[in-house]
Design an enzyme around this catalytic site. Sequence first.
Site, PDB file in Angstrom:
ATOM      1  N   CYS A  68      -1.235  -1.918  -8.690  1.00  0.00           N
ATOM      2  CA  CYS A  68      -0.205  -0.955  -8.267  1.00  0.00           C
ATOM      3  C   CYS A  68       0.699  -0.553  -9.433  1.00  0.00           C
ATOM      4  O   CYS A  68       1.509  -1.354  -9.902  1.00  0.00           O
ATOM      5  CB  CYS A  68       0.608  -1.588  -7.130  1.00  0.00           C
ATOM      6  SG  CYS A  68       2.089  -0.682  -6.666  1.00  0.00           S
ATOM      7  N   CYS A  71       4.462  -0.760  -8.742  1.00  0.00           N
ATOM      8  CA  CYS A  71       4.880  -2.167  -8.696  1.00  0.00           C
ATOM      9  C   CYS A  71       5.165  -2.677 -10.103  1.00  0.00           C
ATOM     10  O   CYS A  71       6.138  -3.405 -10.331  1.00  0.00           O
ATOM     11  CB  CYS A  71       3.792  -3.029  -8.044  1.00  0.00           C
ATOM     12  SG  CYS A  71       3.402  -2.595  -6.346  1.00  0.00           S
TER      13      CYS A  71
END
Length: 143
Positions: A68, A71
Amino acid sequence: PQRPSGQRLYVTMILPFRTAPGGDLQPSQAKDFPMSSELIKHVSDASFDGDVIQSGKPVLVDYWAEWCGPCKMIAPILDDVSKEYDGKLQIAKMNVDENREVPAKFGIRGIPTLMLFKNGQLAATKVGALSKAQLTAFIDANL
């Protein structure tokens, strides 16, 4: 991306990010930072109850995955915030690919998702990458 269980997990990103005093990052910078500092606790399905629900102080849980991008973008911001709120707030990270039960229990459908727990209860949720100013405002409003 397709999850092994057949469920889709969506990545949510709030833009724009910019480089500025206060910890904001451009997406291209995110890959250069480690995912967490020593002040951030890594929790699992097995440890969640003890580390989060039974914690003596509020806990901000970051639900994330290695693949991600957003993230990774907020990781250094979480590191900074973990230092600034040390003693007042525990920051924890849960990898959603390695831990399925807790994210399913709380209905995590997009990452990054940040959940603030106080006194064993979910107090607030924010989905998507945040700037440092947005993150500290979220924390301050809910602590």
